[in-house]
Design a protein around this motif. Structure first.
Motif, PDB file in Angstrom:
ATOM      1  N   LYS A  98       0.852  -1.184   0.000  1.00 35.08           N
ATOM      2  CA  LYS A  98       0.000   0.000   0.000  1.00 35.08           C
ATOM      3  C   LYS A  98       0.886   1.230   0.000  1.00 35.08           C
ATOM      4  O   LYS A  98       1.901   1.272   0.679  1.00 35.08           O
ATOM      5  CB  LYS A  98      -0.888   0.042   1.239  1.00 35.08           C
ATOM      6  N   LEU A  99       0.473   2.214  -0.745  1.00 32.38           N
ATOM      7  CA  LEU A  99       1.170   3.494  -0.738  1.00 32.38           C
ATOM      8  C   LEU A  99       0.290   4.489  -0.013  1.00 32.38           C
ATOM      9  O   LEU A  99      -0.937   4.393  -0.065  1.00 32.38           O
ATOM     10  CB  LEU A  99       1.441   3.968  -2.162  1.00 32.38           C
ATOM     11  N   CYS A 100       0.901   5.435   0.664  1.00 32.61           N
ATOM     12  CA  CYS A 100       0.108   6.402   1.405  1.00 32.61           C
ATOM     13  C   CYS A 100       0.655   7.810   1.198  1.00 32.61           C
ATOM     14  O   CYS A 100       1.758   8.001   0.713  1.00 32.61           O
ATOM     15  CB  CYS A 100       0.087   6.066   2.890  1.00 32.61           C
ATOM     16  N   ILE A 101      -0.154   8.766   1.567  1.00 33.27           N
ATOM     17  CA  ILE A 101       0.251  10.165   1.610  1.00 33.27           C
ATOM     18  C   ILE A 101       0.316  10.504   3.088  1.00 33.27           C
ATOM     19  O   ILE A 101      -0.691  10.428   3.793  1.00 33.27           O
ATOM     20  CB  ILE A 101      -0.761  11.057   0.868  1.00 33.27           C
ATOM     21  N   LYS A 102       1.517  10.822   3.559  1.00 31.08           N
ATOM     22  CA  LYS A 102       1.739  10.991   4.996  1.00 31.08           C
ATOM     23  C   LYS A 102       0.988  12.186   5.572  1.00 31.08           C
ATOM     24  O   LYS A 102       0.365  12.083   6.611  1.00 31.08           O
ATOM     25  CB  LYS A 102       3.240  11.132   5.264  1.00 31.08           C
ATOM     26  N   ASP A 103       1.049  13.331   4.890  1.00 31.56           N
ATOM     27  CA  ASP A 103       0.441  14.539   5.435  1.00 31.56           C
ATOM     28  C   ASP A 103      -0.151  15.372   4.301  1.00 31.56           C
ATOM     29  O   ASP A 103       0.571  16.081   3.617  1.00 31.56           O
ATOM     30  CB  ASP A 103       1.490  15.338   6.206  1.00 31.56           C
ATOM     31  N   ILE A 104      -1.444  15.286   4.116  1.00 33.17           N
ATOM     32  CA  ILE A 104      -2.113  15.996   3.024  1.00 33.17           C
ATOM     33  C   ILE A 104      -2.017  17.515   3.208  1.00 33.17           C
ATOM     34  O   ILE A 104      -2.139  18.273   2.254  1.00 33.17           O
ATOM     35  CB  ILE A 104      -3.579  15.535   2.879  1.00 33.17           C
ATOM     36  N   PHE A 121       3.357  16.150  -2.179  1.00 30.66           N
ATOM     37  CA  PHE A 121       2.810  15.826  -0.866  1.00 30.66           C
ATOM     38  C   PHE A 121       3.889  15.919   0.206  1.00 30.66           C
ATOM     39  O   PHE A 121       3.671  15.547   1.353  1.00 30.66           O
ATOM     40  CB  PHE A 121       2.198  14.425  -0.872  1.00 30.66           C
ATOM     41  N   ALA A 122       5.063  16.363  -0.198  1.00 25.80           N
ATOM     42  CA  ALA A 122       6.209  16.548   0.691  1.00 25.80           C
ATOM     43  C   ALA A 122       7.051  17.647   0.063  1.00 25.80           C
ATOM     44  O   ALA A 122       6.732  18.140  -1.014  1.00 25.80           O
ATOM     45  CB  ALA A 122       7.006  15.243   0.801  1.00 25.80           C
ATOM     46  N   ASP A 123       8.120  18.007   0.699  1.00 26.40           N
ATOM     47  CA  ASP A 123       9.030  18.996   0.150  1.00 26.40           C
ATOM     48  C   ASP A 123       9.477  18.536  -1.240  1.00 26.40           C
ATOM     49  O   ASP A 123       9.953  17.405  -1.395  1.00 26.40           O
ATOM     50  CB  ASP A 123      10.238  19.144   1.071  1.00 26.40           C
ATOM     51  N   PRO A 124       9.333  19.364  -2.267  1.00 29.54           N
ATOM     52  CA  PRO A 124       9.722  18.964  -3.630  1.00 29.54           C
ATOM     53  C   PRO A 124      11.186  18.546  -3.762  1.00 29.54           C
ATOM     54  O   PRO A 124      11.540  17.824  -4.686  1.00 29.54           O
ATOM     55  CB  PRO A 124       9.452  20.223  -4.463  1.00 29.54           C
ATOM     56  N   GLU A 125      12.015  18.972  -2.832  1.00 27.09           N
ATOM     57  CA  GLU A 125      13.441  18.627  -2.879  1.00 27.09           C
ATOM     58  C   GLU A 125      13.736  17.250  -2.282  1.00 27.09           C
ATOM     59  O   GLU A 125      14.856  16.754  -2.419  1.00 27.09           O
ATOM     60  CB  GLU A 125      14.258  19.691  -2.136  1.00 27.09           C
ATOM     61  N   GLU A 126      12.753  16.629  -1.619  1.00 26.44           N
ATOM     62  CA  GLU A 126      12.988  15.312  -1.021  1.00 26.44           C
ATOM     63  C   GLU A 126      13.263  14.283  -2.099  1.00 26.44           C
ATOM     64  O   GLU A 126      12.560  14.218  -3.097  1.00 26.44           O
ATOM     65  CB  GLU A 126      11.781  14.864  -0.190  1.00 26.44           C
ATOM     66  N   GLU A 127      14.295  13.486  -1.872  1.00 21.37           N
ATOM     67  CA  GLU A 127      14.695  12.458  -2.833  1.00 21.37           C
ATOM     68  C   GLU A 127      13.753  11.254  -2.751  1.00 21.37           C
ATOM     69  O   GLU A 127      13.439  10.770  -1.667  1.00 21.37           O
ATOM     70  CB  GLU A 127      16.116  11.980  -2.517  1.00 21.37           C
ATOM     71  N   ALA A 128      13.339  10.775  -3.898  1.00 21.40           N
ATOM     72  CA  ALA A 128      12.521   9.568  -3.976  1.00 21.40           C
ATOM     73  C   ALA A 128      13.433   8.352  -4.126  1.00 21.40           C
ATOM     74  O   ALA A 128      14.518   8.444  -4.690  1.00 21.40           O
ATOM     75  CB  ALA A 128      11.569   9.656  -5.156  1.00 21.40           C
ATOM     76  N   GLU A 129      12.978   7.221  -3.592  1.00 21.24           N
ATOM     77  CA  GLU A 129      13.692   5.961  -3.794  1.00 21.24           C
ATOM     78  C   GLU A 129      13.339   5.376  -5.154  1.00 21.24           C
ATOM     79  O   GLU A 129      14.114   4.651  -5.744  1.00 21.24           O
ATOM     80  CB  GLU A 129      13.291   4.935  -2.725  1.00 21.24           C
ATOM     81  N   GLU A 130      12.134   5.703  -5.593  1.00 20.04           N
ATOM     82  CA  GLU A 130      11.603   5.066  -6.791  1.00 20.04           C
ATOM     83  C   GLU A 130      10.658   6.027  -7.496  1.00 20.04           C
ATOM     84  O   GLU A 130       9.975   6.824  -6.859  1.00 20.04           O
ATOM     85  CB  GLU A 130      10.846   3.804  -6.347  1.00 20.04           C
ATOM     86  N   ARG A 159       8.906   7.048  -1.612  1.00 20.55           N
ATOM     87  CA  ARG A 159       9.974   6.719  -0.667  1.00 20.55           C
ATOM     88  C   ARG A 159       9.341   6.097   0.579  1.00 20.55           C
ATOM     89  O   ARG A 159       8.414   6.657   1.155  1.00 20.55           O
ATOM     90  CB  ARG A 159      10.780   7.941  -0.253  1.00 20.55           C
ATOM     91  N   ASP A 160       9.839   4.937   0.974  1.00 22.83           N
ATOM     92  CA  ASP A 160       9.365   4.231   2.178  1.00 22.83           C
ATOM     93  C   ASP A 160       7.846   4.043   2.187  1.00 22.83           C
ATOM     94  O   ASP A 160       7.195   4.221   3.214  1.00 22.83           O
ATOM     95  CB  ASP A 160       9.795   4.974   3.447  1.00 22.83           C
ATOM     96  N   GLY A 161       7.265   3.708   1.045  1.00 24.88           N
ATOM     97  CA  GLY A 161       5.829   3.468   0.969  1.00 24.88           C
ATOM     98  C   GLY A 161       4.984   4.725   0.978  1.00 24.88           C
ATOM     99  O   GLY A 161       3.769   4.667   1.033  1.00 24.88           O
ATOM    100  N   GLU A 162       5.638   5.869   0.936  1.00 30.31           N
ATOM    101  CA  GLU A 162       4.937   7.156   0.964  1.00 30.31           C
ATOM    102  C   GLU A 162       5.018   7.819  -0.410  1.00 30.31           C
ATOM    103  O   GLU A 162       6.080   7.869  -1.022  1.00 30.31           O
ATOM    104  CB  GLU A 162       5.585   8.064   2.009  1.00 30.31           C
ATOM    105  N   ILE A 163       3.899   8.330  -0.890  1.00 28.23           N
ATOM    106  CA  ILE A 163       3.885   9.069  -2.145  1.00 28.23           C
ATOM    107  C   ILE A 163       4.383  10.478  -1.871  1.00 28.23           C
ATOM    108  O   ILE A 163       3.789  11.211  -1.089  1.00 28.23           O
ATOM    109  CB  ILE A 163       2.470   9.117  -2.758  1.00 28.23           C
ATOM    110  N   LEU A 164       5.497  10.825  -2.499  1.00 24.38           N
ATOM    111  CA  LEU A 164       6.057  12.164  -2.341  1.00 24.38           C
ATOM    112  C   LEU A 164       5.462  13.137  -3.349  1.00 24.38           C
ATOM    113  O   LEU A 164       5.320  14.324  -3.059  1.00 24.38           O
ATOM    114  CB  LEU A 164       7.578  12.138  -2.517  1.00 24.38           C
ATOM    115  N   GLY A 165       5.128  12.636  -4.527  1.00 23.27           N
ATOM    116  CA  GLY A 165       4.592  13.525  -5.538  1.00 23.27           C
ATOM    117  C   GLY A 165       4.130  12.794  -6.774  1.00 23.27           C
ATOM    118  O   GLY A 165       4.466  11.633  -7.003  1.00 23.27           O
TER     119      GLY A 165
END
Length: 76
Positions: free
Chosen positions: A11-17, A35-44, A57-63
Motif C-alpha cells: 500500500k502506498l500512502c500520503i503521509k500529510d495531506i 505531498f512533501a518537500d519537492p526537494e525530497e529524494e525519492a527511492e523510486e 519513498r518508504d511506501g509514501e507518495i512524495l509527488g
C-alpha cells in the motif's frame, strides 16, 4: 525479479495531506503535485499511466508528475 516485487510496499500512502503543493509549468505543460518537500529524494519513480509518474519513498507518495497535462485535460 520476485525479490524486487516483494520489496515494493503493498500500500502506498500520503503521509500529510496538509503539505499539499501544486504547481503548473506552462512552458513544459507539466503539472506537479507535491505531498512533501519537492526537494525530497525519492527511492523510486513509477510510470503509472500515459506520462504520469509517481515518486515514492518508504511506501509514501512524495509527488505526482503529469506531463503533457493539457492533453490529459482535453481528453476528459
Amino acid at each position: 525479479m520476485n525479490e524486487l516485487f516483494e520489496k515494493r510496499p503493498k500500500k502506498l500512502c500520503i503521509k500529510d495531506i496538509e503539505k499539499l503543493y501544486i504547481e503548473y509549468d506552462k512552458q513544459s505543460d507539466t503539472l506537479y503535485i507535491h505531498f512533501a518537500d519537492p526537494e525530497e529524494e525519492a527511492e523510486e519513480a513509477m510510470l503509472i499511466g500515459d506520462n504520469i509518474v509517481v515518486r515514492i519513498r518508504d511506501g509514501e507518495i512524495l509527488g505526482i508528475t503529469v506531463m503533457e497535462f493539457m492533453r490529459h485535460v482535453e481528453q476528459q
